[in-house]
Motif scaffolding. Sequence first.
Motif, short mmCIF file in Angstrom:
data_model
loop_
_atom_site.label_atom_id
_atom_site.label_comp_id
_atom_site.label_asym_id
_atom_site.label_seq_id
_atom_site.Cartn_x
_atom_site.Cartn_y
_atom_site.Cartn_z
N LEU A 5 -19.44 22.07 9.16
CA LEU A 5 -18.36 21.72 10.08
C LEU A 5 -18.80 21.90 11.54
O LEU A 5 -18.48 21.09 12.39
CB LEU A 5 -17.12 22.56 9.79
CG LEU A 5 -16.39 22.24 8.49
CD1 LEU A 5 -15.26 23.24 8.26
CD2 LEU A 5 -15.85 20.83 8.50
N LEU A 8 -21.00 19.03 12.59
CA LEU A 8 -20.31 17.75 12.71
C LEU A 8 -19.38 17.69 13.93
O LEU A 8 -19.16 16.62 14.48
CB LEU A 8 -19.48 17.47 11.45
CG LEU A 8 -20.26 17.19 10.18
CD1 LEU A 8 -19.32 17.06 9.00
CD2 LEU A 8 -21.10 15.93 10.35
N SER A 9 -18.84 18.83 14.33
CA SER A 9 -17.86 18.85 15.41
C SER A 9 -18.29 19.86 16.48
O SER A 9 -18.39 21.06 16.20
CB SER A 9 -16.49 19.24 14.85
OG SER A 9 -15.60 19.56 15.89
N ALA A 10 -18.50 19.36 17.69
CA ALA A 10 -18.86 20.25 18.79
C ALA A 10 -17.71 21.24 19.07
O ALA A 10 -17.95 22.40 19.40
CB ALA A 10 -19.18 19.45 20.03
N PHE A 11 -16.48 20.77 18.92
CA PHE A 11 -15.32 21.63 19.15
C PHE A 11 -15.30 22.78 18.14
O PHE A 11 -15.16 23.94 18.50
CB PHE A 11 -14.02 20.82 19.06
CG PHE A 11 -12.78 21.66 19.17
CD1 PHE A 11 -12.37 22.16 20.40
CD2 PHE A 11 -12.03 21.96 18.05
CE1 PHE A 11 -11.25 22.95 20.50
CE2 PHE A 11 -10.90 22.75 18.14
CZ PHE A 11 -10.50 23.24 19.38
N PHE A 12 -15.45 22.44 16.84
CA PHE A 12 -15.44 23.47 15.80
C PHE A 12 -16.64 24.40 15.95
O PHE A 12 -16.52 25.61 15.78
CB PHE A 12 -15.43 22.82 14.42
CG PHE A 12 -15.17 23.80 13.32
CD1 PHE A 12 -13.89 24.26 13.07
CD2 PHE A 12 -16.21 24.25 12.53
CE1 PHE A 12 -13.66 25.18 12.06
CE2 PHE A 12 -15.99 25.16 11.51
CZ PHE A 12 -14.71 25.63 11.27
N ARG A 84 -21.09 8.44 9.59
CA ARG A 84 -21.27 9.88 9.76
C ARG A 84 -21.48 10.55 8.40
O ARG A 84 -22.29 11.47 8.28
CB ARG A 84 -20.06 10.51 10.44
CG ARG A 84 -20.04 10.29 11.93
CD ARG A 84 -18.88 11.01 12.55
NE ARG A 84 -19.29 12.40 12.78
CZ ARG A 84 -18.54 13.29 13.37
NH1 ARG A 84 -17.33 12.98 13.78
NH2 ARG A 84 -18.97 14.51 13.55
#
Length: 173
Positions: A5, A8-12, A84
């Motif tokens: 995770l 895949l996600s810079a925020f997470f 992705r």
Amino acid sequence: GLAVLASLSAFFGGLVTPMALLIRSVPIVAMVPVIPRVAGYNGRSLVVIATLIAFFPAYVLTVSGLRAPPPGANDLFTVLGASRAARLWRLALPSAVPNVFVAFRLAASFCILGAVVGEYLMGTVGLGRLLVAARTGGLPERAWGVAVVVSTLSVGAFLLATRLETWGKGRWR
């Protein structure tokens, strides 16, 4: 799962990585009095302590493997118009396998040591409690004996994980 995770996600990743670093920077000695009060003075607390000790190296190694595909592979996947999901399953996860196995080897020995540290600090039954008894009873021979057993278990777990790594790499290719 958290490493996937985070990759895949810079925020997470921005949420999980600082929390993982914070958990790693707090001494386990400071966390042990809190963990058993939440999870109970039993094996569940030992699992939590061992997991906390082994989590950060495993997380960092896995994320670095997921973010470091072979040179030019990302360009090839871009040219081919890969989604992705395809990049994750066919590029990122296979390129992270060596790092995941290294993380597994480290975690195998860290978990043994973490469980003993938890037993030592919580006073629950196990090798950690034998160390406490040897220390308070002035029995250095017993303390050294426990240290040899713990070291043997830790090295054995490391070697077993190394064998699993060799087997896994052979099957993965």
